[in-house]
Scaffold this motif. Structure first.
Motif, PDB file in Angstrom:
ATOM      1  N   GLU A  86       0.807  -1.220   0.000  1.00 48.15           N
ATOM      2  CA  GLU A  86       0.000   0.000   0.000  1.00 48.15           C
ATOM      3  C   GLU A  86       0.843   1.275   0.000  1.00 48.15           C
ATOM      4  N   GLN A  87       2.035   1.228   0.613  1.00 47.59           N
ATOM      5  CA  GLN A  87       2.875   2.431   0.690  1.00 47.59           C
ATOM      6  C   GLN A  87       3.880   2.521  -0.454  1.00 47.59           C
ATOM      7  N   GLY A  88       3.944   1.492  -1.264  1.00 49.47           N
ATOM      8  CA  GLY A  88       4.934   1.431  -2.340  1.00 49.47           C
ATOM      9  C   GLY A  88       4.550   2.236  -3.557  1.00 49.47           C
ATOM     10  N   PRO A  89       5.326   2.071  -4.618  1.00 51.71           N
ATOM     11  CA  PRO A  89       5.047   2.780  -5.873  1.00 51.71           C
ATOM     12  C   PRO A  89       3.631   2.500  -6.378  1.00 51.71           C
ATOM     13  N   SER A  90       3.088   3.455  -7.111  1.00 53.21           N
ATOM     14  CA  SER A  90       1.770   3.284  -7.727  1.00 53.21           C
ATOM     15  C   SER A  90       1.847   2.170  -8.766  1.00 53.21           C
ATOM     16  N   TRP A  91       0.688   1.703  -9.163  1.00 53.26           N
ATOM     17  CA  TRP A  91       0.619   0.655 -10.182  1.00 53.26           C
ATOM     18  C   TRP A  91       0.033   1.201 -11.468  1.00 53.26           C
ATOM     19  N   ASN A  92       0.600   0.782 -12.584  1.00 54.27           N
ATOM     20  CA  ASN A  92       0.028   1.098 -13.889  1.00 54.27           C
ATOM     21  C   ASN A  92      -0.961  -0.011 -14.225  1.00 54.27           C
ATOM     22  N   PRO A  93      -2.148   0.352 -14.714  1.00 55.60           N
ATOM     23  CA  PRO A  93      -3.147  -0.671 -15.009  1.00 55.60           C
ATOM     24  C   PRO A  93      -2.746  -1.547 -16.198  1.00 55.60           C
ATOM     25  N   ALA A  94      -3.386  -2.697 -16.284  1.00 57.51           N
ATOM     26  CA  ALA A  94      -3.206  -3.575 -17.440  1.00 57.51           C
ATOM     27  C   ALA A  94      -3.829  -2.899 -18.653  1.00 57.51           C
ATOM     28  N   ARG A  95      -3.389  -3.314 -19.846  1.00 59.77           N
ATOM     29  CA  ARG A  95      -3.941  -2.741 -21.077  1.00 59.77           C
ATOM     30  C   ARG A  95      -4.328  -3.857 -22.035  1.00 59.77           C
ATOM     31  N   ASP A  96      -5.436  -3.632 -22.732  1.00 54.60           N
ATOM     32  CA  ASP A  96      -5.793  -4.537 -23.822  1.00 54.60           C
ATOM     33  C   ASP A  96      -6.111  -3.679 -25.045  1.00 54.60           C
ATOM     34  N   GLU A  97      -6.724  -4.271 -26.056  1.00 53.84           N
ATOM     35  CA  GLU A  97      -6.955  -3.510 -27.296  1.00 53.84           C
ATOM     36  C   GLU A  97      -7.885  -2.323 -27.106  1.00 53.84           C
ATOM     37  N   ASN A  98      -8.634  -2.281 -26.014  1.00 58.69           N
ATOM     38  CA  ASN A  98      -9.550  -1.170 -25.762  1.00 58.69           C
ATOM     39  C   ASN A  98      -8.990  -0.135 -24.798  1.00 58.69           C
ATOM     40  N   GLY A  99      -7.755  -0.323 -24.359  1.00 59.92           N
ATOM     41  CA  GLY A  99      -7.167   0.619 -23.404  1.00 59.92           C
ATOM     42  C   GLY A  99      -6.957  -0.027 -22.052  1.00 59.92           C
ATOM     43  N   ASN A 100      -7.046   0.791 -21.002  1.00 60.95           N
ATOM     44  CA  ASN A 100      -6.813   0.279 -19.647  1.00 60.95           C
ATOM     45  C   ASN A 100      -7.911  -0.691 -19.236  1.00 60.95           C
ATOM     46  N   THR A 101      -7.521  -1.698 -18.464  1.00 61.49           N
ATOM     47  CA  THR A 101      -8.479  -2.699 -18.021  1.00 61.49           C
ATOM     48  C   THR A 101      -8.098  -3.208 -16.630  1.00 61.49           C
ATOM     49  N   ASP A 102      -9.028  -3.879 -15.979  1.00 65.96           N
ATOM     50  CA  ASP A 102      -8.770  -4.444 -14.655  1.00 65.96           C
ATOM     51  C   ASP A 102      -7.868  -5.674 -14.775  1.00 65.96           C
ATOM     52  N   ASP A 103      -7.134  -5.964 -13.708  1.00 61.18           N
ATOM     53  CA  ASP A 103      -6.252  -7.119 -13.709  1.00 61.18           C
ATOM     54  C   ASP A 103      -6.154  -7.671 -12.289  1.00 61.18           C
ATOM     55  N   VAL A 104      -5.805  -8.932 -12.189  1.00 62.47           N
ATOM     56  CA  VAL A 104      -5.560  -9.553 -10.885  1.00 62.47           C
ATOM     57  C   VAL A 104      -4.070  -9.879 -10.833  1.00 62.47           C
ATOM     58  N   VAL A 105      -3.414  -9.435  -9.773  1.00 63.97           N
ATOM     59  CA  VAL A 105      -1.969  -9.634  -9.629  1.00 63.97           C
ATOM     60  C   VAL A 105      -1.717 -10.566  -8.452  1.00 63.97           C
ATOM     61  N   ARG A 106      -0.788 -11.485  -8.653  1.00 61.85           N
ATOM     62  CA  ARG A 106      -0.352 -12.355  -7.562  1.00 61.85           C
ATOM     63  C   ARG A 106       1.103 -12.019  -7.287  1.00 61.85           C
ATOM     64  N   MET A 107       1.426 -11.688  -6.041  1.00 60.78           N
ATOM     65  CA  MET A 107       2.781 -11.257  -5.716  1.00 60.78           C
ATOM     66  C   MET A 107       3.350 -12.073  -4.561  1.00 60.78           C
ATOM     67  N   ARG A 108       4.579 -12.532  -4.756  1.00 63.16           N
ATOM     68  CA  ARG A 108       5.286 -13.312  -3.745  1.00 63.16           C
ATOM     69  C   ARG A 108       6.306 -12.415  -3.079  1.00 63.16           C
ATOM     70  N   ILE A 109       6.218 -12.303  -1.759  1.00 58.01           N
ATOM     71  CA  ILE A 109       7.141 -11.454  -1.006  1.00 58.01           C
ATOM     72  C   ILE A 109       7.939 -12.362  -0.085  1.00 58.01           C
ATOM     73  N   VAL A 110       9.264 -12.337  -0.260  1.00 59.76           N
ATOM     74  CA  VAL A 110      10.131 -13.219   0.516  1.00 59.76           C
ATOM     75  C   VAL A 110      10.904 -12.406   1.561  1.00 59.76           C
ATOM     76  N   PHE A 111      10.700 -12.778   2.801  1.00 64.14           N
ATOM     77  CA  PHE A 111      11.443 -12.179   3.925  1.00 64.14           C
ATOM     78  C   PHE A 111      12.698 -13.035   4.108  1.00 64.14           C
ATOM     79  N   LYS A 112      13.867 -12.414   4.068  1.00 66.36           N
ATOM     80  CA  LYS A 112      15.121 -13.164   4.257  1.00 66.36           C
ATOM     81  C   LYS A 112      16.018 -12.401   5.207  1.00 66.36           C
ATOM     82  N   ARG A 113      16.751 -13.157   6.036  1.00 66.70           N
ATOM     83  CA  ARG A 113      17.737 -12.514   6.907  1.00 66.70           C
ATOM     84  C   ARG A 113      19.083 -12.627   6.251  1.00 66.70           C
TER      85      ARG A 113
END
Length: 113
Positions: free
Chosen positions: A86-113
């Protein structure tokens, strides 16, 4: 010689070229942001590596919503991961032939020491 001729129905081919939603500045810059800001939850001193997987929607305006946790060791790790998203960089939307569109993103965040 008789060559076989195959008919191709053009209506069956999907020509829409879609680019998925991605963070402003690109994925490499986002990865650096995550690495620089990712901290283990306060009080966790035993974990060496933990993985949180989030899924969220990025709408046609680039707004993040419907954040769901697909995998996490516990709520503290989930909270840290969501806060970073939520505090990170903004997101650019997905695009298809009609312009911007909704998308579902899956993100893996790895905590490492």
């Amino acid at each position: 010689h008789t060559g076989a001729v195959q008919a191709v129905d053009l209506k069956e081919i999907d020509y829409s070229i879609t680019t998925g939603a991605e963070p402003e500045g690109g994925l490499e810059a986002y990865k650096i942001y995550m690495e620089e800001h990712l901290r283990f939850p306060a009080g966790d001193s035993i974990s060496n590596r933990e993985v949180v997987v989030l899924q969220f929607n990025v709408d046609a305006e680039g707004t993040i919503s419907s954040i769901a946790t697909l995998r996490s060791p516990d709520n503290q790790f989930t909270e840290v991961a969501i806060k970073l998203l939520e505090q990170g960089p903004s997101w650019n939307p997905a695009r298809d032939e009609n312009g911007n569109t909704d998308d579902v993103v899956r993100m893996r965040i790895v905590f490492k020491r």
